[in-house]
Design a protein around this motif. Structure first.
Motif, mmCIF file in Angstrom:
data_model
loop_
_atom_site.group_PDB
_atom_site.id
_atom_site.type_symbol
_atom_site.label_atom_id
_atom_site.label_comp_id
_atom_site.label_asym_id
_atom_site.label_seq_id
_atom_site.Cartn_x
_atom_site.Cartn_y
_atom_site.Cartn_z
ATOM 1 N N ASN A 1 0.845 -1.192 0.000
ATOM 2 C CA ASN A 1 0.000 0.000 0.000
ATOM 3 C C ASN A 1 0.883 1.244 0.000
ATOM 4 O O ASN A 1 1.932 1.254 0.647
ATOM 5 C CB ASN A 1 -0.886 -0.008 1.245
ATOM 6 C CG ASN A 1 -1.625 1.296 1.451
ATOM 7 O OD1 ASN A 1 -1.248 2.107 2.293
ATOM 8 N ND2 ASN A 1 -2.655 1.513 0.668
ATOM 9 N N THR B 1 -0.903 7.277 -4.251
ATOM 10 C CA THR B 1 -1.825 6.905 -5.329
ATOM 11 C C THR B 1 -3.241 6.819 -4.786
ATOM 12 O O THR B 1 -4.032 5.999 -5.224
ATOM 13 C CB THR B 1 -1.443 5.555 -5.969
ATOM 14 O OG1 THR B 1 -1.354 4.574 -4.930
ATOM 15 C CG2 THR B 1 -0.137 5.663 -6.711
ATOM 16 N N GLY B 2 -3.533 7.672 -3.818
ATOM 17 C CA GLY B 2 -4.873 7.662 -3.254
ATOM 18 C C GLY B 2 -5.129 6.485 -2.340
ATOM 19 O O GLY B 2 -6.257 6.036 -2.216
ATOM 20 N N ASN B 3 -4.104 5.997 -1.704
ATOM 21 C CA ASN B 3 -4.275 4.935 -0.718
ATOM 22 C C ASN B 3 -4.714 3.605 -1.286
ATOM 23 O O ASN B 3 -5.502 2.896 -0.691
ATOM 24 C CB ASN B 3 -5.275 5.368 0.357
ATOM 25 C CG ASN B 3 -4.746 6.518 1.164
ATOM 26 O OD1 ASN B 3 -3.612 6.487 1.581
ATOM 27 N ND2 ASN B 3 -5.545 7.537 1.348
ATOM 28 N N GLN B 4 -4.213 3.276 -2.437
ATOM 29 C CA GLN B 4 -4.566 1.996 -3.016
ATOM 30 C C GLN B 4 -3.752 0.862 -2.408
ATOM 31 O O GLN B 4 -2.611 1.045 -1.973
ATOM 32 C CB GLN B 4 -4.287 2.010 -4.519
ATOM 33 C CG GLN B 4 -5.296 2.791 -5.323
ATOM 34 C CD GLN B 4 -5.159 2.490 -6.797
ATOM 35 O OE1 GLN B 4 -5.107 1.322 -7.186
ATOM 36 N NE2 GLN B 4 -5.111 3.512 -7.611
ATOM 37 N N PHE B 5 -4.363 -0.309 -2.391
ATOM 38 C CA PHE B 5 -3.665 -1.539 -2.072
ATOM 39 C C PHE B 5 -3.359 -2.251 -3.381
ATOM 40 O O PHE B 5 -4.183 -2.291 -4.284
ATOM 41 C CB PHE B 5 -4.544 -2.462 -1.212
ATOM 42 C CG PHE B 5 -4.712 -2.007 0.201
ATOM 43 C CD1 PHE B 5 -5.615 -1.009 0.514
ATOM 44 C CD2 PHE B 5 -3.979 -2.581 1.219
ATOM 45 C CE1 PHE B 5 -5.785 -0.584 1.826
ATOM 46 C CE2 PHE B 5 -4.142 -2.174 2.541
ATOM 47 C CZ PHE B 5 -5.044 -1.172 2.837
ATOM 48 N N TYR B 6 -2.165 -2.824 -3.481
ATOM 49 C CA TYR B 6 -1.771 -3.553 -4.676
ATOM 50 C C TYR B 6 -1.519 -5.006 -4.293
ATOM 51 O O TYR B 6 -0.746 -5.294 -3.376
ATOM 52 C CB TYR B 6 -0.516 -2.952 -5.302
ATOM 53 C CG TYR B 6 -0.735 -1.534 -5.776
ATOM 54 C CD1 TYR B 6 -0.498 -0.456 -4.933
ATOM 55 C CD2 TYR B 6 -1.207 -1.271 -7.061
ATOM 56 C CE1 TYR B 6 -0.729 0.844 -5.350
ATOM 57 C CE2 TYR B 6 -1.428 0.027 -7.493
ATOM 58 C CZ TYR B 6 -1.193 1.076 -6.633
ATOM 59 O OH TYR B 6 -1.426 2.366 -7.045
#
Lengths: 115, 111
Positions: B91, B95-100
Motif C-alpha cells: 500500500n 496513489t490515493g491509498n490503493q492496495f496492490y
C-alpha cells in the motif's frame, strides 16, 4: 468482529442488464473498496471511496460506477452488463490510522455470471 | 511492470517442511506491507502485517527488505491446514491509498 457483507453470493444476469452489487460494513470504516478477482490476474481495484459521496477510480473502472450515500454502504453498479464482466467481486473496508492503512476486511464475495 | 510480483507456484510440500515465499514490489514509495491468506472460494484474510524490523507470529515469519524491494514469508513445520493461496499486498499513499495485490502463491501441504 468486523463484518463486511455482500448482498449476494451468486448472481446470474443477462448481457445488457443493469446490475447492483451491495456491500455493507459494520465497523464505521471510512474507506471501502471494490475489486474483481480473475484467475491469473489476482485482485484488481475497480473503485474505492474514502468518505461518504467520495469516490476514486481504481485500475479498471471502465463499465462500472459506484455509489456511497451512507458510510456503511458502498454499491457497485454495472450499467450494462457484458460477458467480460463475469468474475468474482470482492468488497473490502479499511480504517486509516495515523496516515497508514490498517488491514482490509473483505466480504465473502459475489460470483457474477453474465450470459 | 506489475506493482507486485509473486511466484504463482504451486508449492507442494510435505507436512512438517519449511517453505518460503518471496514477493517483489516495483515502487519504492510503498509504505505498508501485508501477507493475506485466501482459501479456495473464500475471501482473503489478513495473515500478518510486515514491519521493517521483521516480525514473527508462531510458525510464520515475515521480513521486509526495502533496499531490494522484496517481502518474504517463511512457514515452519507446515500443517495440512496451511494449504491455501498466499497473497502479497503493498500500500502507498501517493496513489490515493490503493492496495496492490500480487496474484498469489499456491501452497499445498501433503500428508
Amino acid at each position: 468482529d468486523v463484518k463486511v457483507t455482500q448482498s449476494s453470493r451468486y448472481l446470474v444476469k443477462r448481457t445488457g442488464e443493469k446490475v447492483f452489487l451491495e456491500c455493507v460494513q459494520d465497523m464505521d470504516h471510512e474507506n471501502m473498496f471494490w475489486y474483481r478477482q480473475d484467475p491469473g490476474l489476482g485482485l484488481r481495484l475497480i473503485y474505492f471511496s474514502y468518505d461518504v459521496k467520495m469516490k476514486e477510480k481504481g485500475d479498471i473502472p471502465e463499465g462500472y460506477s459506484v455509489s456511497r450515500e451512507k458510510k456503511e454502504r458502498f454499491s457497485l453498479i454495472l450499467e450494462s452488463a457484458s460477458t467480460n464482466q463475469t468474475s468474482m467481486y470482492l468488497c473490502a473496508s479499511s480504517l486509516l490510522t495515523g496516515g497508514f492503512y490498517n488491514e482490509q476486511f473483505f466480504g465473502p464475495g459475489t460470483r457474477l455470471t453474465v450470459l | 511492470r506489475k506493482e507486485v510480483e509473486q511466484d504463482p507456484g504451486p508449492f507442494n510440500v510435505p507436512e512438517g517442511a519449511t517453505v518460503a515465499f518471496n514477493c517483489t514490489y516495483s515502487n519504492s514509495a510503498s509504505q505498508s506491507f501485508f501477507w493475506y491468506r485466501q482459501d479456495c472460494r473464500k475471501e482473503p484474510k489478513l495473515l500478518m502485517s510486515v514491519y521493517s524490523s521483521g516480525n514473527e507470529d508462531g510458525r510464520f515469519t515475515a521480513q521486509l527488505n526495502r533496499a531490494s524491494q522484496y517481502i518474504s514469508l517463511l512457514i515452519r513445520d507446515s500443517k495440512l491446514s496451511d494449504s491455501a493461496t498466499y497473497l502479497c499486498v503493498v500500500n502507498r499513499l501517493n496513489t490515493g491509498n490503493q492496495f496492490y495485490f500480487g496474484t498469489g502463491t499456491s501452497l499445498t501441504v501433503i500428508p
